[in-house]
Design a protein around this motif. Sequence first.
Motif, PDB file in Angstrom:
ATOM      1  N   LYS A  37      44.974  66.197  34.689  1.00 49.92           N
ATOM      2  CA  LYS A  37      43.812  67.024  35.048  1.00 49.92           C
ATOM      3  C   LYS A  37      43.145  67.611  33.814  1.00 49.92           C
ATOM      4  O   LYS A  37      41.925  67.733  33.767  1.00 49.92           O
ATOM      5  N   LYS A  38      43.951  67.985  32.830  1.00 57.02           N
ATOM      6  CA  LYS A  38      43.419  68.603  31.615  1.00 57.02           C
ATOM      7  C   LYS A  38      42.982  67.563  30.575  1.00 57.02           C
ATOM      8  O   LYS A  38      42.522  67.928  29.505  1.00 57.02           O
ATOM      9  N   GLY A  39      43.171  66.276  30.872  1.00 51.33           N
ATOM     10  CA  GLY A  39      42.733  65.224  29.965  1.00 51.33           C
ATOM     11  C   GLY A  39      43.553  65.114  28.690  1.00 51.33           C
ATOM     12  O   GLY A  39      43.046  64.683  27.652  1.00 51.33           O
ATOM     13  N   ARG A  40      44.806  65.521  28.751  1.00 55.26           N
ATOM     14  CA  ARG A  40      45.679  65.429  27.571  1.00 55.26           C
ATOM     15  C   ARG A  40      45.978  63.971  27.258  1.00 55.26           C
ATOM     16  O   ARG A  40      46.054  63.124  28.153  1.00 55.26           O
ATOM     17  N   THR A  41      46.193  63.693  25.983  1.00 53.28           N
ATOM     18  CA  THR A  41      46.596  62.353  25.580  1.00 53.28           C
ATOM     19  C   THR A  41      48.028  62.117  26.036  1.00 53.28           C
ATOM     20  O   THR A  41      48.928  62.878  25.679  1.00 53.28           O
ATOM     21  N   VAL A  42      48.202  61.106  26.847  1.00 52.70           N
ATOM     22  CA  VAL A  42      49.524  60.748  27.339  1.00 52.70           C
ATOM     23  C   VAL A  42      49.660  59.236  27.197  1.00 52.70           C
ATOM     24  O   VAL A  42      48.811  58.491  27.669  1.00 52.70           O
ATOM     25  N   TYR A  43      50.702  58.813  26.513  1.00 50.13           N
ATOM     26  CA  TYR A  43      51.019  57.385  26.444  1.00 50.13           C
ATOM     27  C   TYR A  43      52.077  57.154  27.503  1.00 50.13           C
ATOM     28  O   TYR A  43      53.137  57.780  27.475  1.00 50.13           O
ATOM     29  N   GLU A  44      51.790  56.266  28.451  1.00 47.02           N
ATOM     30  CA  GLU A  44      52.724  56.110  29.559  1.00 47.02           C
ATOM     31  C   GLU A  44      52.743  54.675  30.074  1.00 47.02           C
ATOM     32  O   GLU A  44      51.727  53.982  30.057  1.00 47.02           O
ATOM     33  N   TRP A  45      53.946  54.296  30.501  1.00 41.68           N
ATOM     34  CA  TRP A  45      54.174  52.961  31.021  1.00 41.68           C
ATOM     35  C   TRP A  45      55.004  53.059  32.296  1.00 41.68           C
ATOM     36  O   TRP A  45      55.742  54.024  32.504  1.00 41.68           O
ATOM     37  N   VAL A  46      54.871  52.039  33.134  1.00 44.58           N
ATOM     38  CA  VAL A  46      55.632  51.969  34.376  1.00 44.58           C
ATOM     39  C   VAL A  46      56.317  50.616  34.471  1.00 44.58           C
ATOM     40  O   VAL A  46      55.847  49.625  33.910  1.00 44.58           O
ATOM     41  N   CYS A  47      57.402  50.616  35.188  1.00 43.27           N
ATOM     42  CA  CYS A  47      58.116  49.387  35.501  1.00 43.27           C
ATOM     43  C   CYS A  47      57.878  49.117  36.983  1.00 43.27           C
ATOM     44  O   CYS A  47      58.095  50.006  37.818  1.00 43.27           O
ATOM     45  N   GLN A  85      71.199  50.638  36.470  1.00 40.95           N
ATOM     46  CA  GLN A  85      71.049  49.190  36.362  1.00 40.95           C
ATOM     47  C   GLN A  85      70.425  48.792  35.028  1.00 40.95           C
ATOM     48  O   GLN A  85      70.073  47.634  34.835  1.00 40.95           O
ATOM     49  N   GLY A  86      70.223  49.762  34.127  1.00 43.84           N
ATOM     50  CA  GLY A  86      69.660  49.475  32.820  1.00 43.84           C
ATOM     51  C   GLY A  86      68.135  49.473  32.774  1.00 43.84           C
ATOM     52  O   GLY A  86      67.547  49.173  31.735  1.00 43.84           O
ATOM     53  N   ILE A  87      67.489  49.821  33.870  1.00 44.92           N
ATOM     54  CA  ILE A  87      66.023  49.781  33.922  1.00 44.92           C
ATOM     55  C   ILE A  87      65.416  50.867  33.043  1.00 44.92           C
ATOM     56  O   ILE A  87      64.458  50.614  32.303  1.00 44.92           O
ATOM     57  N   GLY A  88      65.954  52.075  33.086  1.00 47.71           N
ATOM     58  CA  GLY A  88      65.455  53.140  32.220  1.00 47.71           C
ATOM     59  C   GLY A  88      65.632  52.796  30.759  1.00 47.71           C
ATOM     60  O   GLY A  88      64.745  53.034  29.939  1.00 47.71           O
ATOM     61  N   SER A  89      66.773  52.201  30.422  1.00 49.88           N
ATOM     62  CA  SER A  89      67.027  51.784  29.035  1.00 49.88           C
ATOM     63  C   SER A  89      66.039  50.713  28.602  1.00 49.88           C
ATOM     64  O   SER A  89      65.507  50.754  27.487  1.00 49.88           O
ATOM     65  N   GLU A  90      65.785  49.753  29.468  1.00 50.78           N
ATOM     66  CA  GLU A  90      64.842  48.686  29.143  1.00 50.78           C
ATOM     67  C   GLU A  90      63.434  49.247  28.947  1.00 50.78           C
ATOM     68  O   GLU A  90      62.722  48.871  28.013  1.00 50.78           O
ATOM     69  N   LEU A  91      63.029  50.164  29.811  1.00 49.62           N
ATOM     70  CA  LEU A  91      61.711  50.775  29.700  1.00 49.62           C
ATOM     71  C   LEU A  91      61.604  51.586  28.410  1.00 49.62           C
ATOM     72  O   LEU A  91      60.582  51.531  27.716  1.00 49.62           O
ATOM     73  N   LEU A  92      62.639  52.327  28.060  1.00 58.22           N
ATOM     74  CA  LEU A  92      62.632  53.109  26.821  1.00 58.22           C
ATOM     75  C   LEU A  92      62.536  52.192  25.603  1.00 58.22           C
ATOM     76  O   LEU A  92      61.727  52.435  24.698  1.00 58.22           O
ATOM     77  N   ARG A  93      63.330  51.130  25.568  1.00 54.90           N
ATOM     78  CA  ARG A  93      63.257  50.179  24.443  1.00 54.90           C
ATOM     79  C   ARG A  93      61.849  49.593  24.321  1.00 54.90           C
ATOM     80  O   ARG A  93      61.311  49.473  23.228  1.00 54.90           O
ATOM     81  N   PHE A  94      61.268  49.211  25.445  1.00 52.59           N
ATOM     82  CA  PHE A  94      59.915  48.670  25.461  1.00 52.59           C
ATOM     83  C   PHE A  94      58.928  49.688  24.885  1.00 52.59           C
ATOM     84  O   PHE A  94      58.126  49.378  24.007  1.00 52.59           O
ATOM     85  N   ALA A  95      58.984  50.916  25.381  1.00 52.74           N
ATOM     86  CA  ALA A  95      58.032  51.949  24.956  1.00 52.74           C
ATOM     87  C   ALA A  95      58.154  52.238  23.464  1.00 52.74           C
ATOM     88  O   ALA A  95      57.144  52.421  22.776  1.00 52.74           O
ATOM     89  N   LEU A  96      59.375  52.267  22.943  1.00 52.82           N
ATOM     90  CA  LEU A  96      59.573  52.564  21.519  1.00 52.82           C
ATOM     91  C   LEU A  96      59.019  51.469  20.609  1.00 52.82           C
ATOM     92  O   LEU A  96      58.825  51.702  19.414  1.00 52.82           O
ATOM     93  N   ARG A  97      58.746  50.287  21.143  1.00 52.19           N
ATOM     94  CA  ARG A  97      58.158  49.194  20.363  1.00 52.19           C
ATOM     95  C   ARG A  97      56.630  49.208  20.383  1.00 52.19           C
ATOM     96  O   ARG A  97      55.996  48.452  19.649  1.00 52.19           O
ATOM     97  N   GLN A  98      56.016  50.019  21.219  1.00 50.16           N
ATOM     98  CA  GLN A  98      54.566  50.000  21.364  1.00 50.16           C
ATOM     99  C   GLN A  98      53.893  50.692  20.181  1.00 50.16           C
ATOM    100  O   GLN A  98      54.424  51.643  19.614  1.00 50.16           O
ATOM    101  N   LYS A  99      52.698  50.206  19.826  1.00 48.79           N
ATOM    102  CA  LYS A  99      52.009  50.684  18.616  1.00 48.79           C
ATOM    103  C   LYS A  99      51.757  52.180  18.613  1.00 48.79           C
ATOM    104  O   LYS A  99      51.779  52.806  17.557  1.00 48.79           O
ATOM    105  N   GLU A 100      51.517  52.790  19.767  1.00 48.41           N
ATOM    106  CA  GLU A 100      51.240  54.220  19.832  1.00 48.41           C
ATOM    107  C   GLU A 100      52.471  55.062  19.492  1.00 48.41           C
ATOM    108  O   GLU A 100      52.341  56.242  19.173  1.00 48.41           O
TER     109      GLU A 100
END
Length: 156
Positions: A37-47, A85-100
Amino acid sequence: MKIQRLTDDNHNKAAALLRQAFPNSRYEERLFNNLHKKGRTVYEWVCIHTNRYIAYIAFTKAYRGNDVCGLHLAPLAVNPEFQHQGIGSELLRFALRQKEVKDTTIYVLGAPKFYERFGFVRCDQPKCPFDPGNKHFLALRNDPHQHFTVGYEPEF
């Protein structure tokens, strides 16, 4: 299963996932809604699995005074049906590789045993205003010689 950036038209699905992942707290969902709502910069991904949002991760700006000094990881959420099931770990690894995210300091207030598996280390500095003693405050790519209290977006 696929991982993608959260889009504006799918905020309701992400908010619903946060309600499922944190059934005893509305803090995470309110934080999510208020940041947007406040328009803050948020980098976010979903599985996504069979058209269901099963995991979510977000990063917001971290501050030293008025200057951005890195990012805060919060929240990381996984639908209870898909936890351990390792999904959170996989998502975290993915996010840490992103350019942002990949070349900046990342702070997290969370379970040390979980985050240490990804290279996060407990830090004495900077100080976390939400964790007296920094017992659950960790960082990745942190300069521990800088003494300050790390700032968060006002919505926190």
